[in-house]
Design an enzyme around this catalytic site. Structure first.
Site, PDB file in Angstrom:
ATOM      1  N   ALA A  79       0.814  -1.215   0.000  1.00  0.00           N
ATOM      2  CA  ALA A  79       0.000   0.000   0.000  1.00  0.00           C
ATOM      3  C   ALA A  79       0.851   1.269   0.000  1.00  0.00           C
ATOM      4  O   ALA A  79       0.441   2.291  -0.555  1.00  0.00           O
ATOM      5  CB  ALA A  79      -0.950   0.001   1.193  1.00  0.00           C
ATOM      6  N   THR A  80       2.016   1.220   0.600  1.00  0.00           N
ATOM      7  CA  THR A  80       2.883   2.402   0.570  1.00  0.00           C
ATOM      8  C   THR A  80       3.210   2.755  -0.887  1.00  0.00           C
ATOM      9  O   THR A  80       3.108   3.918  -1.297  1.00  0.00           O
ATOM     10  CB  THR A  80       4.190   2.141   1.345  1.00  0.00           C
ATOM     11  N   HIS A 209      -0.855  -8.010   3.111  1.00  0.00           N
ATOM     12  CA  HIS A 209      -0.494  -8.423   4.476  1.00  0.00           C
ATOM     13  C   HIS A 209      -1.397  -7.869   5.559  1.00  0.00           C
ATOM     14  O   HIS A 209      -1.204  -8.131   6.748  1.00  0.00           O
ATOM     15  CB  HIS A 209       0.977  -8.106   4.779  1.00  0.00           C
ATOM     16  N   THR A 248       9.391  -7.554 -12.665  1.00  0.00           N
ATOM     17  CA  THR A 248       8.900  -8.933 -12.665  1.00  0.00           C
ATOM     18  C   THR A 248       7.874  -9.125 -11.560  1.00  0.00           C
ATOM     19  O   THR A 248       8.110  -8.735 -10.413  1.00  0.00           O
ATOM     20  CB  THR A 248      10.073  -9.912 -12.450  1.00  0.00           C
ATOM     21  N   CYS A 335       3.878   2.560  12.803  1.00  0.00           N
ATOM     22  CA  CYS A 335       4.846   2.988  11.797  1.00  0.00           C
ATOM     23  C   CYS A 335       5.766   4.085  12.324  1.00  0.00           C
ATOM     24  O   CYS A 335       6.841   4.307  11.811  1.00  0.00           O
ATOM     25  CB  CYS A 335       4.130   3.500  10.562  1.00  0.00           C
TER      26      CYS A 335
HETATM   27  C1  LIG Z   1      -0.415  -0.738   6.591  1.00  0.00           C
HETATM   28  C2  LIG Z   1      -0.912   0.469   5.913  1.00  0.00           C
HETATM   29  C3  LIG Z   1      -0.222   1.031   4.842  1.00  0.00           C
HETATM   30  C4  LIG Z   1       1.115   0.494   4.377  1.00  0.00           C
HETATM   31  O1  LIG Z   1       0.963  -0.722   3.697  1.00  0.00           O
HETATM   32  P1  LIG Z   1       2.252  -1.540   3.237  1.00  0.00           P
HETATM   33  O2  LIG Z   1       1.702  -2.618   2.367  1.00  0.00           O
HETATM   34  O3  LIG Z   1       2.858  -2.061   4.488  1.00  0.00           O
HETATM   35  O4  LIG Z   1       3.145  -0.620   2.504  1.00  0.00           O
HETATM   36  C5  LIG Z   1      -0.777   2.119   4.219  1.00  0.00           C
HETATM   37  N1  LIG Z   1      -1.945   2.645   4.614  1.00  0.00           N
HETATM   38  C6  LIG Z   1      -2.637   2.128   5.643  1.00  0.00           C
HETATM   39  C7  LIG Z   1      -3.936   2.743   6.033  1.00  0.00           C
HETATM   40  C8  LIG Z   1      -2.147   1.029   6.337  1.00  0.00           C
HETATM   41  O5  LIG Z   1      -2.829   0.542   7.362  1.00  0.00           O
END
Ligand SMILES: *Cc1c(COP(=O)(O)O)cnc(C)c1O
Length: 402
Positions: A79-80, A209, A248, A335
């Site tokens: 998500a980052t 995850h 990839t 975080c």
């Molecule tokens: C965990 C989280 C992220 C980061 O996700 P990653 O896959 O670890 O990079 C971003 N936004 C929210 C709201 C999250 O809870």
């Protein structure tokens, strides 16, 4: 509960930070590390074909979960990266139209830090405030939109409090005003129904995850029709993923992500009822049996498995110590927990620093049991009592001196 169990037990209540992999998901992934090692982009042999088919199947499972077309799923590393790609990709692609982005003070750092970067690149960012409940004001959103606005970025559900923003109403406003809407839906996907196309969300980031899949794989939904959203790629080379994200593909990870989506879709309803009962048991016990315990964030528009609580005049790090590592919970934001600053989310909700520093986030999940919740209730009650018994500040508070 016997003593041995108490001493060695490790209770995981930090599902919003990451979830354990579901064994069913691990099993589905395993062959793609060993007997089926193909690169999904290799077109000249069966190894490549079966990898491509597995990716296509997973893409389909993920698209199904969010009611999207397969071609609208762009695989990322999480998500980052999805947040970065959406914000930077739109900013660069629509630069001629404008430089203004609207977001919210309670967003995840992956969004806020990217916005800081864009400010240095000439972007103008408006940070909407939230009320004490953690919700934005829709009229403030509408008033903030101007001719140079190219994107509104609002998270679906907050990682620290579970507070759910009114995404349908936000989608309506963005549609009326003709601006693109991006949502970090990392905490919402797989837990509540999330159909971006039905409510006018054009871009949506999420990650495996946080829904029992592996770490290091995620997706960005990018709307393809009415409007067709275009993004400037942030990683070049090879033109994978519609040219928006080269590299990839992580085939085993993507297979696991797909399986995670399928399981979430099948089990979401029953699971959210089960977790809601457990969370409410925990929250009701703590907030009624412990003095001066308050709930952070609205209880009306909230994910069913999170409880963010403050225990007045109890330092949350100190409370954690009393758990003897038996219970894993988060204080502040996982975080940024290296810093001792109060959580920016709670601060934005106008929660005073001392209450923010006495906050704990309990986040439950698929493998949480009622026994674990019962044990946690006892531990938290004992811990707060122990700390307050030794606390001159608590004594003064009780005597009405502060
Ligand atoms: C965990 C989280 C992220 C980061 O996700 P990653 O896959 O670890 O990079 C971003 N936004 C929210 C709201 C999250 O809870």
């Amino acid at each position: 509960m016997n003593e041995v169990m108490k001493k060695n037990q490790r209770i995981y209540l930090d599902y919003n930070a990451t979830t354990p992999c579901d064994p069913r998901i691990v099993e589905t992934m395993l062959p793609y590390f060993t007997t089926m090692p193909g690169n999904a982009a290799s077109r000249s042999h069966p190894f490549g074909w079966e990898a491509a088919e597995a990716v296509s199947n997973a893409r389909n499972q993920i698209a199904n979960l969010i009611g999207a077309d397969e071609r609208e799923i762009i695989f990322t590393s999480g998500a980052t990266e999805g947040d970065n790609l959406a914000l930077k990709g739109v900013f660069e692609m629509y630069r001629r139209k404008g430089n203004h982005i609207i977001t919210v003070e309670t967003e995840h750092k992956a969004v806020l830090d990217t916005c800081l970067y864009l400010e240095k690149q000439g972007g103008e960012i408006t940070y909407l405030k939230v009320n004490k409940a953690g919700l934005i004001n829709l009229e403030e959103l509408r008033a903030a939109i101007k001719s140079t606005t190219i994107l509104v970025a609002i998270m679906w559900a907050n990682n620290e409090t579970g507070v759910i923003q009114p995404m349908s109403e936000i989608g309506k406003i963005c549609d009326e005003e003709g601006v693109l809407l991006f949502s970090d839906a990392t905490q919402a996907v797989g837990k509540i129904p999330t159909f971006p196309k039905n409510i006018g969300i054009h871009l949506m980031a999420f990650t495996a995850h946080k829904m029992y899949g592996p770490k290091g794989v995620g997706a960005l939904f990018v709307n393809r029709r009415r409007p067709r959203v275009k993004l400037t790629a942030q990683i070049d080379g090879g033109g994978h993923e519609e040219g928006m994200r080269s590299g990839t593909l992580n085939v085993p990870g993507i297979v696991g992500f797909g399986k995670a989506a399928a399981i979430a879709q099948a089990e979401m309803e029953a699971e959210s009822i089960r977790l809601n009962l457990l969370r409410n048991k925990l929250e009701t016990a703590l907030s009624t049996e412990i003095e001066e315990c308050s709930i952070n964030g609205t209880t009306e528009h909230r994910l069913s498995q999170v409880s963010n609580l403050s225990f007045r005049h109890v330092d949350s790090e100190g409370l954690l110590m009393t758990f003897n590592q038996n219970i894993a919970v988060a204080t502040g934001s996982a975080c940024t927990s290296a810093s001792l600053d109060p959580s920016h989310v709670l601060t934005a909700m106008d929660i005073p620093d001392d209450l923010a520093k006495s906050s704990i986030r309990f986040s439950l999940g698929r493998f949480t049991t009622e026994e674990e919740i019962d044990f946690t209730i006892e531990k938290v009650k004992a811990g707060t009592a122990q700390l307050r018994a030794l606390s001159p500040v608590w004594e003064m508070f009780k005597e009405g001196l502060i």
